[in-house]
Write an enzyme that holds these catalytic residues in place. Structure first.
Site, PDB file in Angstrom:
ATOM      1  N   HIS A   1     -22.637  -9.536  29.349  1.00  0.00           N
ATOM      2  CA  HIS A   1     -21.394  -8.455  29.999  1.00  0.00           C
ATOM      3  C   HIS A   1     -21.493  -8.751  31.512  1.00  0.00           C
ATOM      4  O   HIS A   1     -21.162  -7.965  32.287  1.00  0.00           O
ATOM      5  CB  HIS A   1     -22.125  -6.975  29.787  1.00  0.00           C
ATOM      6  CG  HIS A   1     -21.673  -6.708  28.489  1.00  0.00           C
ATOM      7  ND1 HIS A   1     -20.472  -6.265  27.922  1.00  0.00           N
ATOM      8  CD2 HIS A   1     -22.725  -6.211  27.422  1.00  0.00           C
ATOM      9  CE1 HIS A   1     -20.930  -5.841  26.723  1.00  0.00           C
ATOM     10  NE2 HIS A   1     -21.948  -5.820  26.328  1.00  0.00           N
TER      11      HIS A   1
ATOM     12  N   ASP B   1     -27.725  -5.117  26.872  1.00  0.00           N
ATOM     13  CA  ASP B   1     -27.158  -4.876  25.577  1.00  0.00           C
ATOM     14  C   ASP B   1     -26.495  -5.996  25.272  1.00  0.00           C
ATOM     15  O   ASP B   1     -26.013  -6.740  25.888  1.00  0.00           O
ATOM     16  CB  ASP B   1     -26.279  -3.614  25.325  1.00  0.00           C
ATOM     17  CG  ASP B   1     -25.212  -3.649  26.458  1.00  0.00           C
ATOM     18  OD1 ASP B   1     -25.369  -4.021  27.746  1.00  0.00           O
ATOM     19  OD2 ASP B   1     -23.945  -3.336  26.128  1.00  0.00           O
ATOM     20  N   GLU B   2     -26.259  -6.252  23.810  1.00  0.00           N
ATOM     21  CA  GLU B   2     -25.490  -7.008  23.418  1.00  0.00           C
ATOM     22  C   GLU B   2     -25.495  -8.586  24.144  1.00  0.00           C
ATOM     23  O   GLU B   2     -24.525  -9.279  24.213  1.00  0.00           O
ATOM     24  CB  GLU B   2     -24.006  -6.641  23.206  1.00  0.00           C
ATOM     25  CG  GLU B   2     -23.814  -5.283  22.649  1.00  0.00           C
ATOM     26  CD  GLU B   2     -22.541  -4.777  22.691  1.00  0.00           C
ATOM     27  OE1 GLU B   2     -21.946  -4.237  21.648  1.00  0.00           O
ATOM     28  OE2 GLU B   2     -21.627  -4.704  23.755  1.00  0.00           O
ATOM     29  N   VAL B   3     -26.610  -9.038  24.025  1.00  0.00           N
ATOM     30  CA  VAL B   3     -26.576 -10.612  24.642  1.00  0.00           C
ATOM     31  C   VAL B   3     -26.504 -11.595  23.595  1.00  0.00           C
ATOM     32  O   VAL B   3     -27.039 -11.699  22.267  1.00  0.00           O
ATOM     33  CB  VAL B   3     -28.058 -10.781  25.152  1.00  0.00           C
ATOM     34  CG1 VAL B   3     -28.073 -12.119  25.635  1.00  0.00           C
ATOM     35  CG2 VAL B   3     -28.365  -9.857  26.162  1.00  0.00           C
TER      36      VAL B   3
END
Lengths: 533, 533
Positions: free
Chosen positions: A268, A328-330
């Protein structure tokens, strides 16, 4: 607008009329007795006292540790006077005697910031001509003032009243937050301030500022000015200057709201790369860089130098003891493609387990912020994918599905928990069923008392994909207020949607009266409709 | 705010800088060439002309049938000047010569109302220093002015430009409406006026005012004042006075928008009964009235006397030649329970077929309004449930499912059709996929050319269960604009969502600039974000 009950006749002599009216009204019970969120203990009677705005005062009790000059409460008195007696109020003609709200606070924390351990407890006692509000801290006093303001109402003639009432109140959970995302769409400062106003009305106490993300970097850093000058949607009109940030923090402080900044990494971060070269991982196809970039590059020492400087600045700008580090969400594909990252993996003995690399990165960032005396929060991904969890403190549970299973796991690991999963209010869907956000039971998992205490609270998330200043308020309010009651009030007293419904409808009308663009829950009307068109 | 392109340097001498800039920009093509809805034929070049607000004029062509003093166009010139050069405009420093928009209109209809047969055709030719706008009617000229206003843009320095352009344009469908429901929630007049403003920006031309329904009767009738004094949510603050209604009609007229009132009966009339006794059917349980009421009582002659008087008033208040009579969702159970209704059925030879009773009622109401020279519209229910359809003129198709099957049936019966089914924008759901409202093909049914001509247009419905002034605008805009393009533009040129997407995003930014609270379609930003917080 004033509609006299006997408008067909002008023959009534005023004083008699008033007396007559007061006598009649004294015995008419209120139809909606609304304080939202519901206080822990609440006793009221139909005995009621007229309030005369010309003779209404806030004051400090003789035993109070704080006095005139207390910035937080002096400003709150002014604010709540206007909220109790709105300028758009209808004609009132009572000649009631003086009424004083006397506030007593145990500790002088007038110039400080609310924190994770701040008491928000208060007691409120309303009797003839007098209300006594007692709290340990000014933050508790603010909650009590909000409650008092909601107790005051107008009858059909426009006269103000408050009923005899006794309240003992405190929050069920210490952390009651709202996340705003100012990266996917820029939110003008005014929209944030207005949200803080409304948060205070529902007794929220944490503004989680998801300030940067892939699409834009609006935070104007003094250490790295290029981050916003190159990474914001626009380098002047779509940024938060240091002065904007101070204004938000100050506005929040005055309302007993903590500002929790989030600088989410290593994923992100696309917008970060625009103003900081060599920060993001260059992605490769075979042995050739593609020209695109992935997450923050965890293989370079310069990354950690940069992060140390950035978080040093952020830690000094944001006074709260918590900081949100994201995590998050790597997506591992770019890391996998990069030969330097792979070499680093080999050197570190991570093999091909990229979760180890991620853990290494997150642990380094946590250590950086720990050294700055900050408690770090991470999204649940960081907890889920790592075996070494001892470096973690607070985990925010956000994934849909069996979120209580996740809460249980985190509690078993002895970490603190913030629950966000059931309160993703940005989501499209059957938008009007507020009950879905109300019937959430954060502690309904198998666990010991000690484990349940690890759930420190919850958070409403308003992600920005489809939300900006045009629709933020109606999408948040009054649905976020449903979550607010779940987080503040006693669960047993607030388990019924049917019982809550008229109170929430009444509260939504109060929000409209206060200028908050809160959308309707069902067919019907408010005495004062939203006027800000 | 003005951001000079070369702000790092103060060394540029202004005049040189301007000349340089103009030369450079002259050859930079516009990235987004946006007129929404898309004109029928549109030719533009990269040749562009600077506009100087100090030397920009609207005027009437020498052959024009209308001149200074034409209320509709004089006011439009003032309005569009402000829309083209907003007060919140950024600094502009061009020294461009004069530019005149010359408007020529064939018929003098300046003081009339737009109607079902009004031409909205126009042609627009933009060349150096001059734009020529030609239309048959002032309503067509309004559409052309809107198009012209969308052609003007600012470069990064704030200078205004318009490109060389040739446009021939006319609507695909004659009827392009938006329904607002002011009964389930009261909408302040200001919210209606603002919606009319935004409608004109998308070239909508019918405001379908679903003014009364079960929950409230806000229309203040001079013939039956009790209808609103007893049937509105509040007899003073939640009504539309005659003067309010005139204001709405006048505001709409100035924008070429017809106001189509709906007084829905015999169902959806609960609020009517509060101010008009003996109008609704008393429901029975066995031989005893329950105290509740059903639809309008079709068995009493007094009902038709009342309706005659009411519709006489309504017909004189609303100048449009159309009137909407509703007729949807009539529940027969109360009629069935009522012995007088049953006796009437028997007398009329209807047996136990209550659709015959409903048809009898609707036919009577249609006859009443026909005698008042109004063309009546009914919801599809009236068409679906009756064998005798000759009394019908226009049928509005609203039911989900195979709505084109219904369109085909109505067309086969030789009646005109308004399509609303695919455009229920009040519905919760995946709210952001505007493409769902764009990829609607109203004529994709088997039928002759003559039958297809019977589809006179379509309508966006914004029912009021969960909508009021707090969320009306973001729920309508820009999704309603997707429907607007479908109804105005050539289908072949606008069949691609991908091609439409950047234009719609650009148009949405224009709406924000004009103060319309239009919600975002996706991640991103507008140069001028919504400021009305």
């Amino acid at each position: 607008m004033f509609i006299p009950a006997y408008s067909h006749s002008g023959r009534h002599v005023r004083p008699n009329y008033n007396v007559l009216l007061l006598i009649i009204l004294q015995f008419v019970p209120r139809t909606v007795e609304g304080v939202w969120p519901l206080p822990q203990t609440f006793t009221s009677s139909t005995e009621r006292y007229p309030l005369n705005p010309q003779a209404f005062y806030f004051g400090y009790g003789s035993q109070s540790a704080v006095r005139e000059g207390c910035s937080v409460l002096d400003a709150a008195f002014t604010r709540y006077f206007s909220l109790i007696f709105p300028a758009n109020g209808i004609l009132r003609f009572n000649q009631a005697g003086p009424f004083t709200v006397e506030v007593s606070v145990g500790h002088d924390d007038c110039e400080g910031y609310p924190g994770e351990d701040s008491s928000e407890k208060y007691s409120l006692s309303v009797s003839a001509g007098h209300a006594s509000l007692k709290a340990e801290t000014v933050w508790g006093a603010l909650r009590g003032l909000e409650t008092f303001s909601q107790l005051v109402y107008q009858d059909d003639s426009g006269s103000y009243f408050v009923n005899k009432t006794e309240i003992e109140d405190f929050p069920r959970f210490q952390f009651r937050g709202i996340l705003l995302d100012t990266s996917r769409h820029y939110l003008p400062v005014q929209a944030i301030l207005k949200t803080l106003d409304a948060m205070a009305y529902s007794k929220f106490n944490v503004f989680h500022w998801h300030i940067v993300d892939d699409p834009s970097f609006p935070y104007q850093s003094w250490t790295f000015p290029d981050l916003s000058s190159k990474g914001a949607f626009h380098p002047v009109t779509h940024i938060y200057t240091q002065s904007d940030v101070r204004r938000v923090i100050s506005h929040a402080r005055m309302r007993g709201i903590r500002v929790l900044p989030e600088f989410d990494s290593p994923g992100h971060t696309a917008s970060w790369g625009k103003g900081q070269s060599n920060l993001l991982t260059p992605c490769y196809k075979g042995s050739t860089p593609t020209g695109t970039f992935g997450p923050v590059n965890p293989a370079l020492p310069s990354t950690y130098h940069f992060m140390m400087k950035l978080f040093k600045e952020v830690s000094s700008v944001f006074p709260d003891s918590y900081i949100h580090l994201g995590g998050d969400e790597v997506n591992f594909s770019c890391w996998k493609s990069n030969p330097d990252v792979r070499a680093f993996m080999h050197k570190m003995g991570f093999g091909v387990d990229f979760t180890k690399l991620e853990a290494f990165y997150m642990e380094s960032i946590v250590n950086i912020t720990s050294a700055l005396n900050k408690t770090s929060i991470v999204w649940q991904d960081v907890f889920d994918y790592h075996e070494r969890r001892r470096f973690l403190s607070v985990v925010e549970v956000w994934k849909a599905g069996c979120y209580l299973c996740e809460v249980r796991k985190v509690a078993k690991a002895g970490l603190r928990i913030i629950l966000a999963a059931p309160w993703y209010l940005d989501q499209p869907g059957p938008t009007h069923n507020w009950a879905r956000y109300y019937t959430v039971w954060p502690l309904a998992f198998k666990g010991t008392e000690e484990q349940k205490k690890l759930v420190i609270g919850g958070e409403v998330c308003m992600w920005g994909e489809y939300v900006d200043a045009t629709n933020l308020s109606p999408r948040l309010w009054p649905r976020a207020s449903a979550a607010a009651e779940r987080l503040w009030s006693d669960e047993k007293q607030t388990s019924s949607v049917e019982k809550a419904s008229p109170r929430l409808m009444d509260f939504r009308c109060k929000l409209l009266r206060r200028g908050i663009q809160a959308e309707p829950l069902d067919v019907g009307h408010c005495q004062h409709e939203y006027q800000g068109i």
